[in-house]
Design an enzyme around this catalytic site. Structure first.
Site, PDB file in Angstrom:
ATOM      1  N   GLU A   1      36.999  -3.868 -44.453  1.00 23.96           N
ATOM      2  CA  GLU A   1      36.853  -2.437 -44.719  1.00 23.96           C
ATOM      3  C   GLU A   1      35.388  -2.225 -45.103  1.00 23.96           C
ATOM      4  O   GLU A   1      34.961  -2.621 -46.185  1.00 23.96           O
ATOM      5  CB  GLU A   1      37.786  -1.999 -45.846  1.00 23.96           C
ATOM      6  CG  GLU A   1      39.253  -2.183 -45.546  1.00 23.96           C
ATOM      7  CD  GLU A   1      39.763  -1.276 -44.438  1.00 23.96           C
ATOM      8  OE1 GLU A   1      39.094  -0.259 -44.128  1.00 23.96           O
ATOM      9  OE2 GLU A   1      40.821  -1.570 -43.871  1.00 23.96           O
TER      10      GLU A   1
ATOM     11  N   CYS B   1      34.389   4.987 -50.344  1.00 20.60           N
ATOM     12  CA  CYS B   1      34.248   4.590 -48.939  1.00 20.60           C
ATOM     13  C   CYS B   1      34.410   5.773 -47.988  1.00 20.60           C
ATOM     14  O   CYS B   1      33.748   5.833 -46.951  1.00 20.60           O
ATOM     15  CB  CYS B   1      35.274   3.514 -48.590  1.00 20.60           C
ATOM     16  SG  CYS B   1      35.116   2.021 -49.581  1.00 20.60           S
TER      17      CYS B   1
END
Length: 478
Positions: A252, A286
């Protein structure tokens, strides 16, 4: 648990283990020393892998309901100690306390989801007689634990992103070696305490703190580790993939998430969500909303209302109940952010709001008419900075969103479902949100991106697939 001036040993094999070196941990907000934290050597990492190897067969053979019970108890204890957990996050990460409480609540939910999914790991039957020669055979698949999992986590969600790696690993029957971010180790050690109280087998969860080039490199290259799950920068993610050989790898990575705002939408509703998505936890998320593309017919109204809403945010101590924005994670990140703002302004961007420094706090900054080649547009800003640009259509905005090396999530606000579905088809991202910001995430949904945003998916059910192996079984009735 008092985080002030505590000394934290490694947590290996179900107990605390001293090492040779300890480093000070400072509050990002006021630079006060809050802990002395173990800095592991390669020998310490090897000890953690040995402990995990001993736990591997125990977890592999443990019935699903017992793994689920451990995860349920972790959730229950964490819920009971939620205020303590939130204060740890506020201290080590400078996350405003009300946002830290939200992270803890989500973490509790994540472990509950993991417990539920532990009892739902199954396979499927295969109709072999669909092919000539497959008659009189029964076939089915099962999923088995992959083995030792190395979980390498970032600072920005030090409890919930850890849960997204530890939860599915344990649910699938895998022991974990957790390497938390250097700035947020206290959350990881807090989890280790809770997991021990919840009945985790010795070696089922090990916490090894230290430098990435030492601990991370040793974990990635150790042949006994079978899977790596990492959240962090694309540069480090690429290095992990190169060095991991045939290990399973979930990455990720970066993002510069965009939202498209079509004409005719309720600007007030969009603005409130967009401000939240851009500036929550100082933009250090994120899927933080970094780029906003607004239809020219509502552009001026949007900027005026967005700026006004932004200026209502309160700056201050992360432990203050009224604080919305606190310190960035490091002084270097403040310096970098200022450099990127100045680059954008020199390239012709307008400053609508913000751009003032208060200690390590950067005020929420709104830039308009930003050159798409500047860093605040084409790189991951990871700061309380958002850009708002004018477009003539959703189609034009889609092209801008796609003009990125990242592809995690994107949002589209529109009253025309046809326009929205066309955008779904054209956007090059892992997730599209219609009439919401790309910062939306609940913990059981599939989550991940394409391009330099990573590979694989998180979300408990989907992460379990990444952290297990499929085995085919065929029975010949003849």
């Amino acid at each position: 648990m008092n985080t002030t001036l505590v000394k934290k040993d490694l947590y290996i094999g179900g107990g605390h283990v001293a090492t040779n070196d300890y480093v000070p941990l400072y509050s990002p907000y006021n630079q006060m020393k809050i802990a002395e934290v173990a800095e592991a050597s390669r020998a310490d990492v090897d000890q953690a892998v040995e402990a995990a190897e001993k736990a591997r067969l125990i977890l592999r053979k443990m019935p699903a309901h017992k793994r689920a019970a451990i995860l349920e108890k972790i959730a229950r204890i964490l819920d009971e100690r939620s205020e303590e957990a939130a204060k740890i996050i506020a201290s080590e990460a400078a996350k405003p306390i009300k946002i830290a409480r939200g992270e803890v609540a989500r973490t509790v939910q994540t472990y509950k989801f993991a417990a539920e999914e532990a009892k739902r790991i199954g396979g499927e039957t295969i109709p072999l007689d669909a092919a000539p020669g497959g008659e009189n055979r029964i076939a089915y698949t099962i999923r088995e634990p992959v083995g030792i999992v190395a979980a390498i986590t970032p600072f920005n969600f030090p409890m919930n992103l850890v849960a997204h790696k530890v939860g599915p690993s344990i649910a699938a029957g895998n022991p974990v070696i957790l390497k938390p971010a250097e700035q947020t180790p206290l959350s990881a050690y807090f989890l280790a305490e809770i997991a021990e109280d919840a009945g985790m087998p010795a070696g089922g969860l090990n916490v090894v703190t230290g430098k990435g080039e030492t601990v991370g490199d040793a974990l990635v290259k150790d042949p006994r580790i079978k899977a790596i799950t990492f959240t962090g920068s694309p540069e480090v993610g690429k290095l992990i993939r190169r060095n991991a050989e045939l290990k399973k790898v979930t990455l990720e990575l970066g993002s510069n998430s965009g939202v498209i705002v079509d004409q005719g939408v309720d600007v007030d509703k969009v603005v409130k969500r967009a401000v939240q998505g851009a500036f929550a936890f100082q933009g250090q998320v994120c899927i933080s909303l970094q780029r906003i593309y607004v239809h020219e017919n509502i552009y001026e109204e949007f900027i005026k209302k967005f700026t006004a809403e932004t200026q209502q945010l309160r700056l201050g101590d992360p432990h203050d109940e009224d604080t919305d924005i606190s310190a960035m994670i490091s002084k270097d990140d403040v310096t970098r952010s200022v450099d990127w703002i100045e680059e954008a302004i020199k390239a012709g961007a307008g400053l609508a709001s913000g751009y003032s420094i208060h200690g390590h706090i950067l005020s929420p900054t709104v830039l308009v008419n930003v050159d798409p080649n500047t860093k605040v547009s084409c790189q991951e800003v990871f700061a309380p900075i958002v850009m708002i640009n004018k477009v003539s259509s959703v189609k034009e905005a889609v092209a801008y969103v796609n003009d990125s090396k990242y592809g995690l999530q994107a949002g589209v606000y529109t009253n025309d479902i046809g326009v929205g579905l066309d955008a779904v088809d054209e956007l090059e991202v892992g997730g599209v949100l219609i009439n919401d910001i790309p910062t939306f995430r609940v913990d059981h949904m599939p989550y991940g991106g394409i391009k330099e945003s990573g590979t694989g998916r998180e979300g408990l059910k989907y992460a379990i697939d990444e952290l297990s192996e499929m085995k085919l079984v065929i029975i010949n009735k003849n």
